[in-house]
Design a protein around this motif. Structure first.
Motif, PDB file in Angstrom:
ATOM      1  N   GLY A 103      54.351  34.276   7.213  1.00 37.65           N
ATOM      2  CA  GLY A 103      53.890  34.086   5.833  1.00 37.65           C
ATOM      3  C   GLY A 103      53.822  32.619   5.473  1.00 37.65           C
ATOM      4  N   PRO A 104      53.250  32.331   4.325  1.00 36.87           N
ATOM      5  CA  PRO A 104      53.109  30.927   3.934  1.00 36.87           C
ATOM      6  C   PRO A 104      54.455  30.216   3.760  1.00 36.87           C
ATOM      7  CG  PRO A 104      52.509  32.388   2.109  1.00 36.87           C
ATOM      8  CD  PRO A 104      52.675  33.245   3.329  1.00 36.87           C
ATOM      9  N   MET A 105      55.504  30.962   3.446  1.00 37.27           N
ATOM     10  CA  MET A 105      56.808  30.321   3.238  1.00 37.27           C
ATOM     11  C   MET A 105      57.749  30.525   4.431  1.00 37.27           C
ATOM     12  SD  MET A 105      55.638  29.380   0.406  1.00 37.27           S
ATOM     13  CE  MET A 105      56.889  28.373  -0.397  1.00 37.27           C
ATOM     14  N   ARG A 106      57.338  31.328   5.397  1.00 40.97           N
ATOM     15  CA  ARG A 106      58.063  31.545   6.656  1.00 40.97           C
ATOM     16  C   ARG A 106      59.538  31.907   6.466  1.00 40.97           C
ATOM     17  NH1 ARG A 106      57.643  26.265   7.908  1.00 40.97           N
ATOM     18  NH2 ARG A 106      57.309  26.270   5.693  1.00 40.97           N
ATOM     19  N   GLY A 107      59.808  32.614   5.389  1.00 42.24           N
ATOM     20  CA  GLY A 107      61.186  33.028   5.146  1.00 42.24           C
ATOM     21  C   GLY A 107      62.027  31.957   4.475  1.00 42.24           C
ATOM     22  N   ARG A 108      61.439  30.786   4.284  1.00 44.71           N
ATOM     23  CA  ARG A 108      62.228  29.713   3.656  1.00 44.71           C
ATOM     24  C   ARG A 108      62.293  29.897   2.146  1.00 44.71           C
ATOM     25  NH1 ARG A 108      60.401  24.256   6.894  1.00 44.71           N
ATOM     26  NH2 ARG A 108      61.310  24.867   8.884  1.00 44.71           N
ATOM     27  N   ASP A 109      61.280  30.517   1.608  1.00 44.98           N
ATOM     28  CA  ASP A 109      61.337  30.863   0.195  1.00 44.98           C
ATOM     29  C   ASP A 109      60.679  32.232   0.061  1.00 44.98           C
ATOM     30  OD1 ASP A 109      61.899  30.769  -2.477  1.00 44.98           O
ATOM     31  OD2 ASP A 109      61.096  28.758  -2.777  1.00 44.98           O
ATOM     32  N   GLY A 110      61.028  32.922  -1.008  1.00 41.50           N
ATOM     33  CA  GLY A 110      60.594  34.307  -1.092  1.00 41.50           C
ATOM     34  C   GLY A 110      59.812  34.629  -2.344  1.00 41.50           C
ATOM     35  N   ASN A 111      59.474  35.892  -2.421  1.00 40.08           N
ATOM     36  CA  ASN A 111      58.803  36.540  -3.560  1.00 40.08           C
ATOM     37  C   ASN A 111      57.768  35.663  -4.278  1.00 40.08           C
ATOM     38  OD1 ASN A 111      60.728  35.131  -5.470  1.00 40.08           O
ATOM     39  ND2 ASN A 111      62.197  36.534  -4.563  1.00 40.08           N
ATOM     40  N   ILE A 112      58.018  35.362  -5.546  1.00 42.73           N
ATOM     41  CA  ILE A 112      56.971  34.685  -6.328  1.00 42.73           C
ATOM     42  C   ILE A 112      56.962  33.181  -6.111  1.00 42.73           C
ATOM     43  CG2 ILE A 112      56.707  36.476  -8.120  1.00 42.73           C
ATOM     44  CD1 ILE A 112      59.584  34.465  -8.183  1.00 42.73           C
ATOM     45  N   HIS A 113      57.881  32.651  -5.311  1.00 44.37           N
ATOM     46  CA  HIS A 113      57.915  31.191  -5.101  1.00 44.37           C
ATOM     47  C   HIS A 113      56.971  30.753  -3.991  1.00 44.37           C
ATOM     48  CE1 HIS A 113      61.848  32.264  -6.870  1.00 44.37           C
ATOM     49  NE2 HIS A 113      61.560  31.245  -7.632  1.00 44.37           N
ATOM     50  N   ARG A 114      55.951  31.534  -3.802  1.00 48.81           N
ATOM     51  CA  ARG A 114      55.045  31.204  -2.700  1.00 48.81           C
ATOM     52  C   ARG A 114      53.842  30.421  -3.225  1.00 48.81           C
ATOM     53  NH1 ARG A 114      54.094  36.264  -4.533  1.00 48.81           N
ATOM     54  NH2 ARG A 114      51.925  36.638  -5.074  1.00 48.81           N
ATOM     55  N   GLY A 115      53.163  29.778  -2.297  1.00 47.32           N
ATOM     56  CA  GLY A 115      51.968  29.052  -2.675  1.00 47.32           C
ATOM     57  C   GLY A 115      51.305  28.490  -1.446  1.00 47.32           C
ATOM     58  N   CYS A 116      50.149  27.955  -1.652  1.00 45.04           N
ATOM     59  CA  CYS A 116      49.435  27.302  -0.575  1.00 45.04           C
ATOM     60  C   CYS A 116      48.764  26.074  -1.197  1.00 45.04           C
ATOM     61  CB  CYS A 116      48.410  28.262   0.029  1.00 45.04           C
ATOM     62  SG  CYS A 116      47.579  27.530   1.440  1.00 45.04           S
ATOM     63  N   PRO A 117      49.553  25.002  -1.307  1.00 41.57           N
ATOM     64  CA  PRO A 117      49.045  23.832  -2.031  1.00 41.57           C
ATOM     65  C   PRO A 117      47.721  23.316  -1.473  1.00 41.57           C
ATOM     66  CG  PRO A 117      51.385  23.596  -1.602  1.00 41.57           C
ATOM     67  CD  PRO A 117      50.934  24.815  -0.849  1.00 41.57           C
ATOM     68  N   LYS A 118      47.526  23.468  -0.174  1.00 47.01           N
ATOM     69  CA  LYS A 118      46.273  22.961   0.408  1.00 47.01           C
ATOM     70  C   LYS A 118      45.063  23.734  -0.110  1.00 47.01           C
ATOM     71  CE  LYS A 118      48.081  20.716   4.467  1.00 47.01           C
ATOM     72  NZ  LYS A 118      48.824  21.031   5.692  1.00 47.01           N
ATOM     73  N   ALA A 119      45.290  24.989  -0.493  1.00 47.75           N
ATOM     74  CA  ALA A 119      44.193  25.782  -1.061  1.00 47.75           C
ATOM     75  C   ALA A 119      44.149  25.648  -2.580  1.00 47.75           C
ATOM     76  CB  ALA A 119      44.360  27.238  -0.665  1.00 47.75           C
ATOM     77  N   GLY A 120      45.011  24.775  -3.121  1.00 50.91           N
ATOM     78  CA  GLY A 120      44.997  24.536  -4.565  1.00 50.91           C
ATOM     79  C   GLY A 120      45.990  25.370  -5.340  1.00 50.91           C
ATOM     80  N   GLN A 121      46.716  26.243  -4.636  1.00 53.06           N
ATOM     81  CA  GLN A 121      47.708  27.077  -5.339  1.00 53.06           C
ATOM     82  C   GLN A 121      49.107  26.535  -5.077  1.00 53.06           C
ATOM     83  OE1 GLN A 121      47.416  31.470  -5.115  1.00 53.06           O
ATOM     84  NE2 GLN A 121      49.632  31.439  -5.053  1.00 53.06           N
ATOM     85  N   LEU A 122      49.711  26.008  -6.130  1.00 55.92           N
ATOM     86  CA  LEU A 122      51.024  25.387  -5.976  1.00 55.92           C
ATOM     87  C   LEU A 122      52.107  26.455  -5.873  1.00 55.92           C
ATOM     88  CD1 LEU A 122      50.649  22.479  -8.565  1.00 55.92           C
ATOM     89  CD2 LEU A 122      50.296  22.418  -6.093  1.00 55.92           C
ATOM     90  N   ALA A 123      53.188  26.086  -5.206  1.00 56.13           N
ATOM     91  CA  ALA A 123      54.325  27.000  -5.050  1.00 56.13           C
ATOM     92  C   ALA A 123      55.339  26.680  -6.135  1.00 56.13           C
ATOM     93  CB  ALA A 123      54.939  26.840  -3.662  1.00 56.13           C
ATOM     94  N   MET A 124      55.447  27.561  -7.098  1.00 59.55           N
ATOM     95  CA  MET A 124      56.329  27.318  -8.246  1.00 59.55           C
ATOM     96  C   MET A 124      57.783  27.152  -7.844  1.00 59.55           C
ATOM     97  SD  MET A 124      56.899  31.130  -9.914  1.00 59.55           S
ATOM     98  CE  MET A 124      58.541  30.715 -10.520  1.00 59.55           C
ATOM     99  N   ILE A 125      58.498  26.325  -8.606  1.00 61.09           N
ATOM    100  CA  ILE A 125      59.945  26.369  -8.525  1.00 61.09           C
ATOM    101  C   ILE A 125      60.424  27.188  -9.718  1.00 61.09           C
ATOM    102  CG2 ILE A 125      60.032  24.177  -7.283  1.00 61.09           C
ATOM    103  CD1 ILE A 125      61.253  22.903  -9.835  1.00 61.09           C
ATOM    104  N   SER A 126      61.689  27.567  -9.699  1.00 66.36           N
ATOM    105  CA  SER A 126      62.165  28.494 -10.731  1.00 66.36           C
ATOM    106  C   SER A 126      62.354  27.839 -12.090  1.00 66.36           C
ATOM    107  CB  SER A 126      63.497  29.101 -10.290  1.00 66.36           C
ATOM    108  OG  SER A 126      63.323  29.772  -9.064  1.00 66.36           O
ATOM    109  N   HIS A 127      62.473  26.554 -12.088  1.00 68.16           N
ATOM    110  CA  HIS A 127      62.766  25.812 -13.320  1.00 68.16           C
ATOM    111  C   HIS A 127      61.501  25.744 -14.177  1.00 68.16           C
ATOM    112  CE1 HIS A 127      65.486  24.874 -10.151  1.00 68.16           C
ATOM    113  NE2 HIS A 127      66.363  24.387 -10.997  1.00 68.16           N
ATOM    114  N   LEU A 128      61.561  26.381 -15.332  1.00 70.16           N
ATOM    115  CA  LEU A 128      60.332  26.598 -16.094  1.00 70.16           C
ATOM    116  C   LEU A 128      59.790  25.318 -16.726  1.00 70.16           C
ATOM    117  CD1 LEU A 128      61.330  30.030 -17.603  1.00 70.16           C
ATOM    118  CD2 LEU A 128      59.644  29.589 -15.810  1.00 70.16           C
ATOM    119  N   GLY A 129      58.506  25.165 -16.592  1.00 71.61           N
ATOM    120  CA  GLY A 129      57.822  23.995 -17.137  1.00 71.61           C
ATOM    121  C   GLY A 129      57.633  22.896 -16.111  1.00 71.61           C
ATOM    122  N   ALA A 130      58.360  22.995 -14.995  1.00 71.77           N
ATOM    123  CA  ALA A 130      58.327  21.915 -14.005  1.00 71.77           C
ATOM    124  C   ALA A 130      56.962  21.758 -13.343  1.00 71.77           C
ATOM    125  CB  ALA A 130      59.397  22.148 -12.933  1.00 71.77           C
TER     126      ALA A 130
END
Lengths: 341, 322
Positions: A103-130
């Motif tokens: 997967g895009p996060m290879r088990g290093r991060d899970g569920n909704i914290h995924r992303g593919c910045p190269k495709a323009g989709q950032l991987a959120m961190i849990s801290h809101l607004g960041a």
């Protein structure tokens, strides 16, 4: 906004928005997929949390649907529909939830914290607004590099609207005059906390003026309205108007996560207009207006179920990460990794 | 011609802006004629239009913006007005920049300049040394240049690194430290430097405390005691090999740091030496840091709060007496 839908409906068999049926399909796929994820979670097949966008599919799908290649999308936890609309493969989602090492996060991060910045989709961190200012930085850099016609869109909730990071991020976007759209979905519960303990202003959209944004409100249970209002905001940002704030109103129709039974949601609030199920409402509209017949709808469900099953089955067959094979190096400059004795 | 530590930082940024189109500087009050609270960017906004940008007082958003720009291929340098205010941006630095590459495999080459450390009269919120906090978290490179030469070359190297770099520049050294010219050579990031050879005791330290340690070493030399002084230069990665080699020569270790005493750089150095080089030690290692209170305003208190030549010398005697 409702008027738009009615206008479309009055012309028989014509969707109220050209992307209406495309959006509906993504919403339905999201619902089916998320129900599958919830079921896997209940069956103990998913480690960590599962966070659903149930009730927010209309606003979320509209967030992803009007973005193009070269745009930036920073979704949050209830944006499965938006992510899919932006082009995230279902397999990426299944792999992340199921911990596949492919997967895009290879088990290093899970569920909704995924992303593919190269495709323009950032991987959120849990801290809101960041993520707001991170989108600003992406847009600023694109402008510095001479790119044109791009836009950034990020989502937030009424809870996330109350952090310092959100305030700083929204303000700096206006200072930099970057083409940003912030879509804030008021789903009436930030985890368990209702609006009256979250903010004191009459309506979150009033903040648009204070930030130098253009603001608009939308009924988050009305797909046609969501498509119209959010596409218009994206268009305005793309055209060089100030940053845009769209505030959508919905009710979260699930717990904060699947661990949460949401027993704190009151019966009164469940009777509010914003508590309608956007998906049901859309489906009903489609049938009433004969945009699709029951048979076609059923066919769509069958196809979607197959897509979902295939993504999950594929991810389930893949290897999970192995600690002894993991590259325990947090930086890319390997020679600068600290050698802890 | 002579160059101060502050001028070296300005010159390094001039070089970077000139040589690398991806570089821009982002911070409070850094543009226009003003050129920064400490003038580290004076003249640069005029020289490089559109690339030295004033920001609102929004440390979190400054760093968030830099992260986004870096992921998009730029090389932003963020100037914090004071290291102390970077606490507002801790979340972006630790949780966003520090995790980005690990999570997404997209590097995050930002350099955050922290005007660090105490000067008299600066008080609790304009004096902090935060290298220990940043080093504790994964995903960051943490540098503490102690010389004019290092201030110049390490900043240029920092911007070239594909990872987030915390560049702690010491405010006391800004004007007090001068060199004849900008350096032609450089020691790579990640290498500590033996700045004074010795045989009786090693002082391992960093940043402004290097100069306090050298002053103490000078005093002891008059009595025939030769103290070796190791300047860590880079706190993370920590050059354990150079430290161990020094302790192997002297058998005694004193770590000196300007940061607060709980945990931190001095504790880490001692932990590494005792675990990796216990057999090299002829005496228990010692350390001296600032006191475990907020940093006082009044010079009489401030000079006692941080390690100084007197307190360092007392510790040296204690370790030598063992």
């Amino acid at each position: 906004m409702l008027q738009t839908a009615e206008r479309g409906a009055s012309k028989s068999k014509k969707a109220p928005h050209k992307k209406y049926l495309e959006a509906f399909r993504i919403m339905l796929q999201t619902r089916v997929f998320e129900e599958k994820l919830a079921s896997l979670y209940r069956g103990g097949m998913i480690t960590g949390g599962v966070y659903l966008g149930k009730g927010q599919e209309a606003v979320s799908v509209a967030c992803g649907l009007f973005l193009q290649k070269g745009d930036v999308f920073a979704p949050l936890i209830r944006d499965q529909a938006g992510r899919s609309a932006f082009g995230e493969p279902l397999l990426d989602v299944a792999r992340t939830y199921l911990g596949s090492r492919q997967g895009p996060m290879r088990g290093r991060d899970g569920n909704i914290h995924r992303g593919c910045p190269k495709a323009g989709q950032l991987a959120m961190i849990s801290h809101l607004g960041a993520m707001i200012s991170v989108v600003v930085g992406k847009l600023l850099a694109k402008r510095m590099k001479g790119e044109k016609g791009f836009v950034g869109l990020t989502t937030i909730g009424e809870g996330g609207m109350q952090t310092g990071a959100t305030h700083e991020g929204m303000n700096i976007a206006a200072v930099e005059r970057v083409p940003l759209v912030v879509v804030a979905t008021n789903n009436h519960y930030a985890y368990s906390t209702p609006n009256d303990r979250q903010f004191g202003c009459a309506d979150l959209v009033d903040r648009a003026k204070g930030y130098g944004y253009e603001g608009s409100s939308v009924d988050g249970t009305d797909l046609a309205a969501c498509l119209e209002v959010i596409s218009a905001a994206v268009k305005r940002a793309r055209a060089g108007r100030p940053p845009q704030l769209v505030v959508a109103s919905t009710l979260r129709l699930a717990g904060h996560g699947e661990h949460d039974d949401a027993s704190y949601v009151t019966d009164d609030i469940r009777r509010e207009p914003f508590a309608q199920d956007a998906l049901q409402r859309t489906e009903q509209f489609i049938l009433e207006q004969e945009l699709m017949d029951r048979e076609a709808l059923q066919q769509m469900r069958v196809e979607i179920a197959a897509e979902v099953d295939e993504a999950v089955a594929t991810a389930q067959q893949e290897d999970t990460p192995v600690g002894s094979e993991e590259d325990w190096c947090a930086i890319s400059t390997r020679e600068l990794a600290d050698q802890i004795p | 011609m002579s160059v101060t530590y502050l001028e070296a930082i300005r010159e390094a940024q001039t070089y970077l802006l000139r040589e690398d189109k991806r570089v821009f500087i982002y911070g409070q009050d850094i543009a226009g004629k003003f050129g920064g609270a400490f003038k580290a960017t004076k003249g640069l906004a005029e020289q490089f239009p559109g690339r030295v940008l004033n920001t609102p007082i929004s440390e979190d958003a400054m760093v968030g913006t830099a992260i986004g720009a870096a992921m998009e291929g730029m090389r932003p340098i963020v100037e914090m007005q004071f290291a102390d205010f970077s606490s507002i941006a801790l979340n972006q630095i630790l949780n966003n920049a520090g995790t980005q590459y690990w999570r997404t495999q997209v590097p995050c080459p930002i350099t955050i300049r922290l005007p660090s450390g105490g000067t008299k009269g600066s008080g609790p919120f304009h004096s902090q040394s935060m290298e220990g906090i940043y080093s504790h978290y994964p995903g960051l490179v943490v540098l503490t240049p102690a010389t004019v030469e290092d201030a110049y070359t390490m900043l240029i190297d920092a911007v070239a690194i594909d990872d987030p770099v915390i560049y702690c520049e010491h405010k006391y050294l800004y004007y007090h430290l001068k060199a004849d010219a900008l350096p032609k050579d450089r020691l790579p990031i990640g290498k500590a430097r033996v700045v004074r050879p010795g045989r009786d005791l090693s002082i391992v330290t960093n940043s402004a405390m290097v100069h306090e340690a050298l002053a103490v070493a000078q005093q002891f030399s008059a009595d025939g005691i030769e103290i070796e002084v190791v300047d860590l230069r880079s706190v993370k990665p920590l050059d354990t090999d150079t430290v161990l080699a020094s302790v192997a020569r002297t058998g005694r270790l004193l770590c000196v740091g300007e940061a607060f005493p709980w945990g931190g750089v001095t504790a880490e150095v001692i932990a590494r030496v005792t675990t990796e080089g216990f057999h090299l030690l002829d005496a228990a290692p010692a350390r001296i840091n600032a006191k475990d209170t907020p940093i006082p305003y009044h010079p009489n208190l401030w000079s006692e709060h941080r390690p100084n030549a007197k307190t360092i010398a007392a510790k040296v005697r204690q370790v030598l007496a063992e």
